[in-house]
Design an enzyme around this catalytic site. Structure first.
Site, PDB file in Angstrom:
ATOM      1  N   GLU A 170      -2.129  -9.463  -6.654  1.00  0.00           N
ATOM      2  CA  GLU A 170      -1.481  -8.288  -6.607  1.00  0.00           C
ATOM      3  C   GLU A 170      -1.179  -7.759  -7.226  1.00  0.00           C
ATOM      4  O   GLU A 170      -0.218  -8.660  -8.608  1.00  0.00           O
ATOM      5  CB  GLU A 170       0.278  -8.622  -5.485  1.00  0.00           C
ATOM      6  CG  GLU A 170       0.723  -7.683  -4.805  1.00  0.00           C
ATOM      7  CD  GLU A 170       1.656  -8.431  -4.216  1.00  0.00           C
ATOM      8  OE1 GLU A 170       2.162  -8.071  -2.973  1.00  0.00           O
ATOM      9  OE2 GLU A 170       2.070  -9.477  -4.230  1.00  0.00           O
TER      10      GLU A 170
ATOM     11  N   LYS B 149      -0.466  -4.655   3.204  1.00  0.00           N
ATOM     12  CA  LYS B 149       0.427  -5.977   3.578  1.00  0.00           C
ATOM     13  C   LYS B 149       1.638  -5.774   4.742  1.00  0.00           C
ATOM     14  O   LYS B 149       2.510  -4.661   4.105  1.00  0.00           O
ATOM     15  CB  LYS B 149       1.105  -6.046   2.240  1.00  0.00           C
ATOM     16  CG  LYS B 149       2.476  -7.721   1.572  1.00  0.00           C
ATOM     17  CD  LYS B 149       2.949  -7.371   0.077  1.00  0.00           C
ATOM     18  CE  LYS B 149       3.760  -8.587   0.363  1.00  0.00           C
ATOM     19  NZ  LYS B 149       4.292  -8.541  -1.592  1.00  0.00           N
TER      20      LYS B 149
ATOM     21  N   CYS C 222       0.738 -12.693  -1.439  1.00  0.00           N
ATOM     22  CA  CYS C 222       1.739 -13.362  -1.582  1.00  0.00           C
ATOM     23  C   CYS C 222       3.106 -13.386  -0.423  1.00  0.00           C
ATOM     24  O   CYS C 222       2.561 -14.451   0.444  1.00  0.00           O
ATOM     25  CB  CYS C 222       2.150 -11.865  -1.977  1.00  0.00           C
ATOM     26  SG  CYS C 222       3.696 -12.569  -3.673  1.00  0.00           S
TER      27      CYS C 222
END
Length: 523
Positions: free
Chosen positions: A92, A192, A225
């Site tokens: 990321e 995300k 993440c």
């Protein structure tokens, strides 16, 4: 929660020999047949960052910076290709960096068409869409390396102000993972959902649940993440029984003692019985390092707070990850300490139990130690703890509805202070989510007020059983040893409505052994 035991129980026989850098994973014993593998790579990238992410730049200037990172990506693709990699994962924020505002990041964003409705090969169709230079380079890398490629970039998608959630500037800006096939076709993208202090980006109006198929290993899931700590999309995506592998770009800032990058990566893979291919960014000065290729039974990891260099991990990964059901023969081979654990847990008639202690006739050396309860902050949460004193014993600590137990032995006198801690509540700092945690941790010093501090080195060796009466089936075993190294439990799973893990024969000092439970419905 015994009814939830099937998919979360993990039994480990300890007979695996793993060789890194694309060497074969062999398993000892004729009773374990050879398992088919694929070759995967993850790259921990020391990204070249904008010197001033808050200032406004042009698209040309943005591309100049991003191409420096993409040049490094291309080198790693070719290095992985030489070792037979069929898939590579990049981290990321690795291409554009971080700490932008919504306005300053705009020149760094590629236009993103919807892969579900548009079949597109950016490398071969460069003129089809404007502002897609980064996607084009990634597509060409996949072709050149003849491998599937997963990367993270910033993307933009126009919207109408009347659309649900459409920002005032008429565009969505997303933190986006993309996957390309080995012929350069854009297979899919994931936007995300659980942003972590990312003012430059929007959460998508609807959560993406993205899976993609490969010819070499079947179906993969994909998320980013902070997503790993939440039901949506992480757990929801893995409800599909065909998803045995996850690609996971991350920019994770290590937080000890419970949430170091490799620690949560390994715990997630082992608890859910999947392979996790995790690529982290590499900025040690910011506490950002820790990548790995994790199977339910073994991890290939990298963590380095000293070197400024990136690192490529290549390993052979089982197409069908083996987990608890393949190792159930480990039960019954645990020795006397496991028998005593079962005796305590089942309330053997020879034992007296009350809220504070367990006393068993004929086994006084396992009587509960009379240790004082105290409170200390760990991970910004107020844990209830008891010190771990002496060479052996049984400890018990409760908070709210959670009671945690530790049955332990160690070979010599205690030189360092350890504590058993419990927390059952809503975590509210750097994210809001409900956790139940039982944790055996090394304290920062010899004072009780140092328990819960960040610790990296330790010498304490333990043989232990750690367990708790969790009210969730989502429990992640965390196991960190001295020098930021990983260990795996000998056994973990449900027993008599309690979740436990045990370990003997530690190879280095214990930093953290924890059972990290998530109650998603109470977030």
């Amino acid at each position: 929660m015994a009814g939830a035991s099937g998919w979360l129980t993990l039994f480990l026989c300890g007979c695996c020999v793993v060789a890194l850098e694309a060497q074969a994973w062999e398993r000892c014993g004729a009773e374990h047949p050879v398992v088919e593998h694929y070759v995967a790579a993850v790259y921990e990238h020391p990204s070249i960052l904008s010197p001033d992410p808050l200032s406004l730049t042009t698209r040309k200037q943005a591309l100049e910076l991003m191409n420096q990172n993409l040049d490094i990506y291309e080198q790693q693709v070719m290095a992985a290709a030489q070792k037979g990699a069929q898939l590579i994962v990049f981290p990321e924020d690795g291409i554009h960096g971080f700490n932008f505002t919504r306005t300053s990041i705009y020149p760094f964003l590629d236009f993103m068409p919807a892969p579900q409705s548009v079949r597109w090969n950016p490398c071969l169709e460069t003129q089809r869409f404007n502002d897609t230079e980064v996607l084009q380079r990634l597509s060409c890398m996949a072709i050149r390396g003849q491998m599937f490629l997963v990367a993270n970039l910033g993307t933009k998608e126009p919207c109408h102000l009347g659309d649900a959630g459409c920002p005032e500037d008429g565009r969505f800006q997303f933190n986006t993972d993309v996957v390309f096939s080995d012929n350069g076709t854009l297979v899919d993208r994931y936007r995300k959902h659980n942003l972590y202090f990312e003012a430059a980006f929007d959460s998508p109006p609807k959560v993406d649940h993205i899976t993609f198929d490969t010819p070499f290993a079947g179906k993969f899931g994909m998320f980013t993440c902070f997503d790993i700590l939440f039901f949506d999309p992480a757990i929801y995506t893995l409800r599909d029984p065909e998803v045995r592998h996850v690609v996971y770009p991350t920019a994770w800032m290590n937080q000890l003692p419970l949430l170091a990058a490799i620690e949560i990566q390994q715990g997630f893979a082992s608890a859910l019985g999947i392979n996790l291919l995790a690529a982290n960014i590499h900025h040690p000065s910011l506490g950002m390092t820790g990548s790995g290729i994790h199977t339910p039974l073994q991890s290939f990891w990298y963590h380095d707070m000293e070197s400024p260099e990136g690192h490529l991990i290549i390993a052979q990964v089982p197409k069908y990850p083996l987990g608890h059901s393949d190792m159930e023969n480990a039960r019954g081979k645990a020795g006397s300490s496991h028998a005593k654990f079962l005796e305590i847990l089942t309330g053997d008639p020879s034992c007296e139990k009350d809220a504070q202690e367990v006393r068993c006739e004929g086994a006084t050396r396992w009587n509960m130690n009379s240790a004082p309860t105290f409170h200390s902050e760990m991970m910004y949460d107020n844990f209830t703890l008891v010190p771990v004193w002496g060479k052996e014993g049984h400890l018990h600590v409760c908070t709210n509805s959670l009671c945690c137990n530790l049955l332990y032995q160690r070979p010599g006198p205690a030189i360092e202070l350890y504590a058993l801690g419990a927390f059952d509540g809503l975590h509210t700092v750097h994210g809001t989510y409900y956790v139940q945690v039982c944790a055996l941790v090394k304290c920062g010093g010899l004072g009780l007020d140092t328990c819960g501090q960040e610790v990296v080195e330790a010498t304490g060796l333990f043989e232990f059983h750690l367990w708790g009466n969790f009210t969730t089936s989502y429990i992640f075993p965390l196991f960190l040893t001295s020098g930021m190294t990983l260990e795996t439990p000998d056994q973990a799973g449900w027993e008599n409505d309690h979740y436990f893990m045990r370990k003997s024969g530690l190879s280095s000092g214990l930093v953290t052994a924890a059972l990290y439970g998530r109650l998603y419905e109470r977030d």
